[in-house]
Design a protein around this motif. Sequence first.
Motif, PDB file in Angstrom:
ATOM      1  N   ASN A  61       0.855  -1.188   0.000  1.00 25.63           N
ATOM      2  CA  ASN A  61       0.000   0.000   0.000  1.00 25.63           C
ATOM      3  C   ASN A  61       0.893   1.240   0.000  1.00 25.63           C
ATOM      4  O   ASN A  61       1.656   1.454   0.941  1.00 25.63           O
ATOM      5  CB  ASN A  61      -0.893  -0.011   1.244  1.00 25.63           C
ATOM      6  N   PRO A  62       0.804   2.083  -1.032  1.00 27.72           N
ATOM      7  CA  PRO A  62       1.682   3.255  -1.093  1.00 27.72           C
ATOM      8  C   PRO A  62       1.402   4.287   0.008  1.00 27.72           C
ATOM      9  O   PRO A  62       2.238   5.142   0.279  1.00 27.72           O
ATOM     10  CB  PRO A  62       1.416   3.840  -2.478  1.00 27.72           C
ATOM     11  N   LEU A  63       0.248   4.188   0.663  1.00 29.57           N
ATOM     12  CA  LEU A  63      -0.091   5.138   1.722  1.00 29.57           C
ATOM     13  C   LEU A  63       0.403   4.686   3.096  1.00 29.57           C
ATOM     14  O   LEU A  63       0.360   5.465   4.049  1.00 29.57           O
ATOM     15  CB  LEU A  63      -1.604   5.360   1.777  1.00 29.57           C
ATOM     16  N   TYR A  64       0.864   3.447   3.191  1.00 32.88           N
ATOM     17  CA  TYR A  64       1.331   2.931   4.478  1.00 32.88           C
ATOM     18  C   TYR A  64       2.749   3.411   4.759  1.00 32.88           C
ATOM     19  O   TYR A  64       3.633   3.313   3.917  1.00 32.88           O
ATOM     20  CB  TYR A  64       1.289   1.397   4.510  1.00 32.88           C
ATOM     21  N   VAL A  65       2.956   3.919   5.968  1.00 33.85           N
ATOM     22  CA  VAL A  65       4.279   4.336   6.416  1.00 33.85           C
ATOM     23  C   VAL A  65       4.837   3.219   7.287  1.00 33.85           C
ATOM     24  O   VAL A  65       4.252   2.908   8.335  1.00 33.85           O
ATOM     25  CB  VAL A  65       4.205   5.665   7.214  1.00 33.85           C
ATOM     26  N   PRO A  66       5.959   2.586   6.878  1.00 34.34           N
ATOM     27  CA  PRO A  66       6.521   1.481   7.672  1.00 34.34           C
ATOM     28  C   PRO A  66       6.785   1.886   9.119  1.00 34.34           C
ATOM     29  O   PRO A  66       7.241   2.984   9.401  1.00 34.34           O
ATOM     30  CB  PRO A  66       7.832   1.160   6.947  1.00 34.34           C
ATOM     31  N   GLY A  67       6.452   0.971  10.032  1.00 29.86           N
ATOM     32  CA  GLY A  67       6.669   1.210  11.455  1.00 29.86           C
ATOM     33  C   GLY A  67       5.491   1.837  12.166  1.00 29.86           C
ATOM     34  O   GLY A  67       5.519   2.012  13.379  1.00 29.86           O
ATOM     35  N   THR A  68       4.438   2.167  11.428  1.00 29.46           N
ATOM     36  CA  THR A  68       3.244   2.749  12.048  1.00 29.46           C
ATOM     37  C   THR A  68       2.185   1.666  12.199  1.00 29.46           C
ATOM     38  O   THR A  68       2.213   0.653  11.491  1.00 29.46           O
ATOM     39  CB  THR A  68       2.672   3.910  11.190  1.00 29.46           C
ATOM     40  N   PRO A  69       1.241   1.844  13.123  1.00 24.94           N
ATOM     41  CA  PRO A  69       0.178   0.850  13.298  1.00 24.94           C
ATOM     42  C   PRO A  69      -0.593   0.614  11.999  1.00 24.94           C
ATOM     43  O   PRO A  69      -0.777   1.526  11.193  1.00 24.94           O
ATOM     44  CB  PRO A  69      -0.719   1.471  14.362  1.00 24.94           C
TER      45      PRO A  69
END
Length: 177
Positions: free
Chosen positions: A151-159
């Motif tokens: 998912n391009p909107l997902y920031v790694p390390g976030t819930p």
Amino acid sequence: MQFFGGSTAVEASPAPAAPPGTLTGLAGNNANVLYIFNRNGVCLLYREWHRPLRTLDAAQDQKLMFGLLFSLRSFTAKMDPTSSEKGNLGVPLLPGQGCSFHSFRTNTYKLSFMESPSGIKLILVTHAKTSDLREALRYIYNLYVEYVVKNPLYVPGTPIKSELFNTNLDQYVKTLI
């Protein structure tokens, strides 16, 4: 794309095929809790389905679970009869390093564990009589890759807040024996 094996059949949906032997046709009530941690111990997902008694708040529960995993991995590496280098008990291990465990069972629950090469840790707590869940954890990891990592909107390390991931996860967990 399958990261840990699985079916080679092509599907219209990006979801990987369910492992054989996990469909029962019954309402699945075996899965209690799922945790997904990153390599730094940050809980990316805490999901409950059937947990009759809650004794801790979520943050304490997550810290205890990660501490348990850290200790068990360290202990299994220290007790590994095939390795001459034992290292120090409590020293962090890299993914895939040392001896590992897949599950343990008590009289009331079974804890199944999988760690990906990137350090993502999946923990599934189920009914004590549940069979081997390594394929199920690989399937859940593949769902994570398909619906979260890609998912391009997902920031790694976030819930994880993906509704598509949660929906597919819930559907799959209902099929577990």
